[in-house]
Write a protein that holds these residues in place. Structure first.
Motif, PDB file in Angstrom:
ATOM      1  N   GLN A 129       0.832  -1.207   0.000  1.00 46.15           N
ATOM      2  CA  GLN A 129       0.000   0.000   0.000  1.00 46.15           C
ATOM      3  C   GLN A 129       0.863   1.253   0.000  1.00 46.15           C
ATOM      4  N   GLU A 130       1.985   1.194   0.718  1.00 44.54           N
ATOM      5  CA  GLU A 130       2.913   2.337   0.717  1.00 44.54           C
ATOM      6  C   GLU A 130       3.522   2.537  -0.668  1.00 44.54           C
ATOM      7  N   ALA A 131       3.815   1.419  -1.342  1.00 40.09           N
ATOM      8  CA  ALA A 131       4.379   1.499  -2.693  1.00 40.09           C
ATOM      9  C   ALA A 131       3.310   1.739  -3.753  1.00 40.09           C
ATOM     10  N   ASP A 132       2.039   1.689  -3.361  1.00 36.07           N
ATOM     11  CA  ASP A 132       0.904   1.873  -4.281  1.00 36.07           C
ATOM     12  C   ASP A 132       0.978   0.867  -5.428  1.00 36.07           C
ATOM     13  N   ASP A 133       1.249  -0.392  -5.062  1.00 37.29           N
ATOM     14  CA  ASP A 133       1.339  -1.470  -6.044  1.00 37.29           C
ATOM     15  C   ASP A 133       0.187  -2.440  -5.796  1.00 37.29           C
ATOM     16  N   GLN A 134      -0.807  -2.429  -6.692  1.00 29.61           N
ATOM     17  CA  GLN A 134      -2.008  -3.236  -6.481  1.00 29.61           C
ATOM     18  C   GLN A 134      -1.760  -4.720  -6.713  1.00 29.61           C
ATOM     19  N   VAL A 135      -0.795  -5.061  -7.550  1.00 30.79           N
ATOM     20  CA  VAL A 135      -0.503  -6.473  -7.791  1.00 30.79           C
ATOM     21  C   VAL A 135      -0.013  -7.131  -6.502  1.00 30.79           C
ATOM     22  N   TRP A 136       0.903  -6.456  -5.812  1.00 27.66           N
ATOM     23  CA  TRP A 136       1.408  -7.022  -4.564  1.00 27.66           C
ATOM     24  C   TRP A 136       0.395  -6.899  -3.432  1.00 27.66           C
ATOM     25  N   GLN A 137      -0.500  -5.937  -3.513  1.00 25.24           N
ATOM     26  CA  GLN A 137      -1.598  -5.895  -2.549  1.00 25.24           C
ATOM     27  C   GLN A 137      -2.466  -7.144  -2.693  1.00 25.24           C
ATOM     28  N   LEU A 138      -2.703  -7.544  -3.939  1.00 25.38           N
ATOM     29  CA  LEU A 138      -3.479  -8.758  -4.196  1.00 25.38           C
ATOM     30  C   LEU A 138      -2.771  -9.987  -3.637  1.00 25.38           C
ATOM     31  N   ASN A 139      -1.478 -10.124  -3.922  1.00 19.32           N
ATOM     32  CA  ASN A 139      -0.724 -11.280  -3.441  1.00 19.32           C
ATOM     33  C   ASN A 139      -0.714 -11.360  -1.917  1.00 19.32           C
ATOM     34  N   ALA A 140      -0.501 -10.214  -1.267  1.00 20.42           N
ATOM     35  CA  ALA A 140      -0.441 -10.194   0.192  1.00 20.42           C
ATOM     36  C   ALA A 140      -1.796 -10.524   0.802  1.00 20.42           C
TER      37      ALA A 140
END
Length: 571
Positions: free
Chosen positions: A440-451
Motif C-alpha cells: 500500500q505504501e508502494a501503491d502497487d495493487q498487484v502485490w496488494q493482491l498477493n499479500a
C-alpha cells in the motif's frame, strides 16, 4: 484472398476512426505481443487505443514510449516516459524509460542522472547499473578523458606557442628575435581555430547504409526546378531539409558515441605486438554480454544463458585489473547469473554454490548491493529446495539492506509463504499483513493482491473463517480492478469453499442434537433391555454420528487445501 485482406484493412481503419471497441487489457496484451514480434508500428497503435480507455496508465505509457524509441521518435518517447512519472515520481520503469529516451537523444548527462536515480531506488535491477556505465562511457567519448586535459595560465596564445615548439626541428636552433615572434603570432591569430568538419569518409563510416540516402537527398536539394517548384508549396524542400537535418544529427550522435577522428591522432607502434584490450572496449564487451545473458534467461533459454555467463566469466578472469578495474565485482555478478540459470534448470546444488561465491565476494568488497542480491538469490534457492527455515534465515539477513517499500513487500510475502509451508500460520498471517502495508505504501495493487491472498490462506488455516472470507473478498475486488480473470476465478472458488465450510460447521451441530433426542425416545420405549444395553446404545449412535462428522471435516480440509494451492498459483 485480396478481397478479405482489404476488408480487414478497411475494418481496421474504421476502428481507428471510431475509437476502441475492445477492453484495455486486450489492447495492452495485443501491443505486448506485437512488440515482441518486432511490429513496433502496429504495437504503437494498440497501445494508443488502450490509452484512449486509460490515458494515465503508467505501464501502458512506458510500453508506448518503447515503441516510439524503436521507431526513432525520441521526443515522443520522452513525452510518454515523463507522463508515466507524473503520478509516481519513483516508478522505476518510467525512470528507466526516460533515461533511455534521453540517452537516445544524446543528452547523456541527464540520462546518467535518471539512471542513478533509478539505481538508488531499485539497486537490485541490473538495467540501471548497465545504463550508468554506458552513459558514463558516452560522456567520456564525447569530451575525452579529463586526466588528459591540461590547462595552462599562459594566455590565449599558449596553444600556438606549443604548436610552434612541436614543429621545431631537432638539434640546435637559433633563437628568434622579438620581432620574428610578434610577426609569427600575428600570422597565427589570423588562422581559424574551428574544428574541421567531418570528412565524407568519416560520415560514410558513421552512417553506414544511410549514407546513400544522404547523397540522394543532397542531389535532390541541388535540383532547383524540383525543390523550388511553386506547385508543391515548398513541401519537397521542407522534407528534404528535414531528412538531411536528421541524418546530420545522427552523424553527430555517433561521433560522440564513438569518435572516429580520435583514432587518426594515435601513432602506430613500430612493432606488431598483441595489444591488451582497452578499458572502454572491455566495458562494452561486459555490458553486451550481461545484457545477452539476462535476455536469454528472460526468454526461457536457461542453457544458453548459462553458457554465455560461463564463457564471459572465463574471459573476465583472464583479464588484468587494468582492463577491468572492478573485476571482482563483475565476477560476483557473473556468479549470480550462473546461479540463476542453474536454478531455472532445477540444479539447486550448483545454484547454491555460485550464489555463495557471489556472497563471499560481496562481503570481501563490503558491497551492500551485491550482498543484498546474493542473499535474495540464496533464499530463493533454499525455498525451491523445500528448505524453508534456511530461506527465512537468508531473507531475514537481507532485511536491513532493504531500501524501497516494493522490495519490502516482496520479501515479507516470501517469508510469509515459507511460514505457511512450515504450518506457522500465525507468523504467515503477520508477514502477510506486513507485506500488504508495504504494498500500500508502494501503491502497487498487484502485490496488494498477493499479500491479501496470503493473509486469507493463513486465516483459513487458523479457522478464522469469517476473517478469511473478508480477506478473500478484498482480494477479489483487487483482481477485478487489475482485470485478472484467472485470479478472479480462483478467488471466487476459494470464497465458495469457505462459505461451504462455514455452513458445514453449523449443520453437524444441528444433526447431533436431533440424534441425541432420538436416542432418548428409543431408550424410553425399550424397557425390557438391560441397563447395560440402555447405556451402550446411545453411545454407539453418538459414535457413528461423530465418525460421520470427522469424515466430512476431512473432506472439507482436503478441498480447502486444493483451493488454496490453486489460488496461490494463479495469483
Amino acid at each position: 484472398m485480396a478481397f478479405n485482406f482489404n476488408m480487414q484493412y478497411n475494418n481496421y481503419d474504421e476502428e481507428q476512426e471510431e475509437g476502441p471497441k475492445s477492453s484495455f487489457s486486450t489492447y495492452l496484451a495485443e501491443g505486448d505481443v506485437l512488440y515482441k514480434q518486432g511490429e513496433y508500428k502496429k504495437a504503437l497503435d494498440s497501445y494508443s487505443l488502450a490509452l484512449e480507455l486509460k490515458p494515465t496508465d503508467k505501464f501502458c505509457l512506458v510500453a508506448r514510449s518503447k515503441c516510439y524509441l524503436q521507431l526513432g521518435d525520441n521526443a515522443a518517447a520522452l513525452r510518454d516516459a515523463e507522463a508515466a512519472l507524473e503520478d509516481d515520481k519513483d516508478f522505476n520503469k518510467g525512470l528507466y524509460q526516460k533515461a533511455e529516451a534521453l540517452y537516445a537523444m544524446g543528452d547523456f548527462e541527464y540520462a546518467l542522472v535518471y539512471y542513478h536515480r533509478g539505481n538508488k531506488l531499485r539497486p537490485e535491477l541490473q538495467e540501471f547499473r548497465l545504463g550508468i556505465q554506458k552513459a558514463q562511457e558516452a560522456i567520456d567519448n564525447s569530451i575525452g578523458d579529463a586526466a588528459n586535459v591540461k590547462l595552462e595560465n599562459k594566455g590565449d596564445l599558449s596553444f600556438f606557442a606549443k604548436q610552434d615548439e612541436m614543429k621545431k626541428p631537432k638539434g640546435y636552433n637559433k633563437p628568434k628575435t622579438q620581432a620574428t615572434r610578434t610577426q609569427q603570432q600575428q600570422i597565427n591569430r589570423g588562422k581559424s581555430n574551428k574544428s574541421p568538419a567531418a570528412s565524407d569518409k568519416t560520415v560514410k563510416q558513421l552512417l553506414g547504409e544511410m549514407y546513400a540516402d544522404k547523397e540522394y537527398l543532397e542531389k535532390l536539394l541541388s535540383d532547383d526546378d524540383l525543390v523550388n517548384n511553386k506547385n508543391n508549396n515548398n513541401q519537397i524542400h521542407g522534407l528534404v531539409t528535414s531528412g538531411l537535418s536528421y541524418l546530420e544529427s545522427r552523424t553527430e550522435f555517433w561521433r560522440q558515441q564513438k569518435p572516429l577522428y580520435a583514432r587518426k591522432k594515435e601513432k602506430p607502434k613500430p612493432k606488431k605486438v598483441q595489444q591488451k584490450s582497452k578499458p572502454a572496449d572491455t566495458t562494452k564487451f561486459i555490458l553486451r554480454s550481461l545484457e545477452e545473458i539476462d535476455l536469454a534467461l528472460a526468454e526461457g533459454d536457461a542453457e544458453g544463458s548459462l553458457k554465455q555467463a560461463q564463457s564471459t566469466l572465463r574471459t573476465v578472469q583472464s583479464l588484468g585489473e587494468d582492463s577491468v578495474p572492478n573485476k571482482e565485482d563483475v565476477i560476483g555478478n557473473l556468479h549470480s547469473c550462473i546461479g540463476n540459470a542453474y536454478l531455472e534448470m532445477d540444479e539447486t546444488k550448483k545454484a547454491l554454490d555460485h550464489h555463495l561465491k557471489d556472497l563471499k565476494i560481496a562481503d570481501k568488497l563490503d558491497n551492500k548491493v551485491g550482498k543484498s542480491r546474493a542473499l535474495d538469490n540464496l533464499g530463493r534457492v533454499h525455498a525451491k529446495a523445500g528448505e524453508y527455515d534456511r530461506a527465512i534465515d537468508k531473507w531475514m539477513e537481507k532485511m536491513p539492506l532493504i531500501k524501497t517499500p516494493l522490495e519490502s513487500t516482496w520479501l515479507f510475502h516470501e517469508i510469509g509463504r515459507c511460514h505457511l509451508e512450515l504450518k506457522n500460520f500465525q507468523d504467515a498471517k503477520e508477514y502477510g499483513q506486513k507485506s500488504l502495508a508495504a504494498a500500500q505504501e508502494a501503491d502497487d495493487q498487484v502485490w496488494q493482491l498477493n499479500a491479501t491472498v496470503l493473509i486469507a490462506q493463513a486465516e483459513v488455516k487458523l479457522d478464522e473463517l469469517q476473517d478469511a472470507l473478508g480477506s478473500f473478498q478484498q482480494a477479489h475486488d483487487l483482481a477485478k480492478i487489475l482485470e485478472d480473470e484467472a485470479a478472479e476465478n480462483a478467488i471466487s472458488k476459494a470464497i465458495r469453499d469457505v462459505n461451504d465450510r462455514i455452513a458445514q460447521g453449523v449443520k453437524p451441530s444441528e444433526g447431533q442434537d436431533q440424534a441425541d433426542k432420538d436416542d432418548e425416545e428409543k431408550t424410553e420405549e425399550k424397557d425390557d433391555k438391560t441397563d447395560k444395553d440402555k447405556e451402550e446404545e446411545p453411545k454407539e449412535n453418538v459414535a457413528e454420528s461423530t465418525e460421520g462428522q470427522q469424515e466430512k471435516e476431512k473432506e472439507l480440509e482436503q478441498k480447502e487445501d486444493d483451493a488454496n494451492q490453486e489460488t496461490a498459483a494463479d495469483s
